[in-house]
Design an enzyme around this catalytic site. Structure first.
Site, PDB file in Angstrom:
ATOM      1  N   GLU A 124       3.884 -34.835  15.083  1.00  0.00           N
ATOM      2  CA  GLU A 124       3.775 -34.636  13.646  1.00  0.00           C
ATOM      3  C   GLU A 124       3.288 -33.218  13.349  1.00  0.00           C
ATOM      4  OE1 GLU A 124       1.057 -37.664  12.381  1.00  0.00           O
ATOM      5  OE2 GLU A 124      -0.709 -36.594  13.088  1.00  0.00           O
ATOM      6  N   ASP A 160      -5.664 -30.778   7.474  1.00  0.00           N
ATOM      7  CA  ASP A 160      -4.312 -30.279   7.246  1.00  0.00           C
ATOM      8  C   ASP A 160      -4.314 -28.951   6.490  1.00  0.00           C
ATOM      9  OD1 ASP A 160      -3.664 -32.775   8.324  1.00  0.00           O
ATOM     10  OD2 ASP A 160      -3.447 -33.676   6.347  1.00  0.00           O
TER      11      ASP A 160
END
Length: 368
Positions: A240, A56
């Site tokens: 997402e 991430d």
């Protein structure tokens, strides 16, 4: 690769750029997934992926400095570097509390700057470990104009359907990111239609208006669900990790789809058909994809962020990839230049295998 800068580069770099497509084609089929030759000699002016461990990746550039934000043991971290491909030393800027909704499972933070202050958006939970059914989104605000803080916890953001009813429960939400458009601030995130007792629940993309960087001011609107063939077919259908990408007169939401723990993880794209239209209307977004996906040697690419080279002439994507085909979240962070079509759409290309030398971002200075 961007060929507009050839006249500013050395003959060796020019040769590399011209031969790059052939080199990439060979490496994509020949390099094993686990090959990460970090001990090889890299020519001056080049780097190799991965550039770090973890997942991430978030980067934001201010002036001549890149700031990276990540989650880790004990809380949230920020690092700084003048080199996009060499993130600096991580500094703990916020510790998780001993109690409360955000004491555990801190995920995917993002660092943003509004009106002379810094904000970190993140997901967390009141209970550690799985099942991951308690995730909600929150925000921190810096006391001054320093990305290293100190920070004040502004609390949980409301991500539900009943904002006008006091005490109404916020819905499961992760990967929240802000979007500024036409004088209005919006929040975009990944969430569930309803809170559930199992984390094997489909994830969708939602949007809501914000009255300031720490307050959602409307009920959420469903923007995207995993419905296309390239978004479905695995263990669990997910949308997402939405990320805002702006270029000239266009606005994109680049998001992750399929399962983050599997090699099929990839990127999709939502394009706002007219930037003067209301982005809270799902019909005003056009979906296409996959716009970036893995190969036999670079698997599970997803959850990206975007920035430019130090001289501002190149556009770069940071993303994570899996270290092997084994299901799980063992991943590392990679950087790669991307380009644009003549009519202003991003072209992310093919992920470059680990260990393949790539030219450093344009304007990135080497050590004396």
């Amino acid at each position: 690769m961007n060929l507009t800068h050839i006249k500013h580069t050395s003959p060796l770099k020019v040769l590399f750029v011209l031969l790059y497509p052939l080199l990439l084609a060979c490496c994509t089929t020949a390099v094993a997934p686990e090959v990460e030759e970090r001990n090889q000699t890299v020519p001056e002016g080049y780097f190799t992926n991965p550039i770090g461990e973890g997942a991430d990746p978030w980067v934001i550039r201010k002036n001549d400095t890149y700031y990276f934000c990540s989650a880790g043991d004990g809380g949230l971290y920020v690092s700084q570097s003048e080199k996009l491909t060499e993130p600096g030393e991580k500094v703990l800027v916020w510790e998780t509390p001993d109690t409360g909704w955000n004491k555990s499972n801190v995920w995917a933070p993002e660092l943003h700057r509004f009106n002379g202050k810094w904000y970190i958006y993140y997901a967390a939970a009141k209970k550690g470990g799985g099942p991951f059914i308690h995730q909600r989104s929150g925000v921190l605000e810096s006391e001054g104009d320093d990305p290293f803080g100190p920070y004040t916890d502004k609390g949980m953001l409301y991500t539900g359907d009943s904002i006008n009813y006091a005490g109404s429960e916020s819905k499961w939400a992760i990967d929240l990111t802000p979007l500024q458009l036409n004088g209005q601030l919006y929040a975009v995130w990944s969430g569930w239609k309803e809170n559930a007792t199992t984390d094997k629940t489909k994830q969708h993309l939602y949007m809501a208006t914000m009255s300031n960087p720490w307050t959602i001011s409307s009920n959420r609107v469903l923007l995207s669900s995993p419905e296309e063939p390239w978004e479905t077919g695995g263990e669990l259908d997910l949308n997402e990790g939405p990320q805002v990408l702006k270029h000239k007169d266009k606005v994109f939401l680049i998001y992750s789809t399929r399962e983050s723990w599997l090699k099929e993880y990839r990127l999709g794209q939502l394009t706002l058909t007219d930037t003067l239209l209301n982005p809270m209307q799902p019909a005003h977004w056009k979906k296409e994809g996959p716009v970036f996906q893995g190969t036999d040697s670079v698997m599970g690419v997803g959850h990206c962020s975007f920035t430019t080279s130090p001289d501002g002439t190149e556009h770069w994507i940071l993303y994570h990839a899996k270290k092997s085909a084994v299901p799980g979240w063992d991943r590392n962070i990679r950087a790669q230049e991307f380009t644009w079509t003549a009519n202003g759409f991003p072209v992310f290309g093919t992920p470059v295998p680990a260990g393949v030398p790539l030219p450093v971002p344009s304007g990135q200075m080497e050590e004396d």
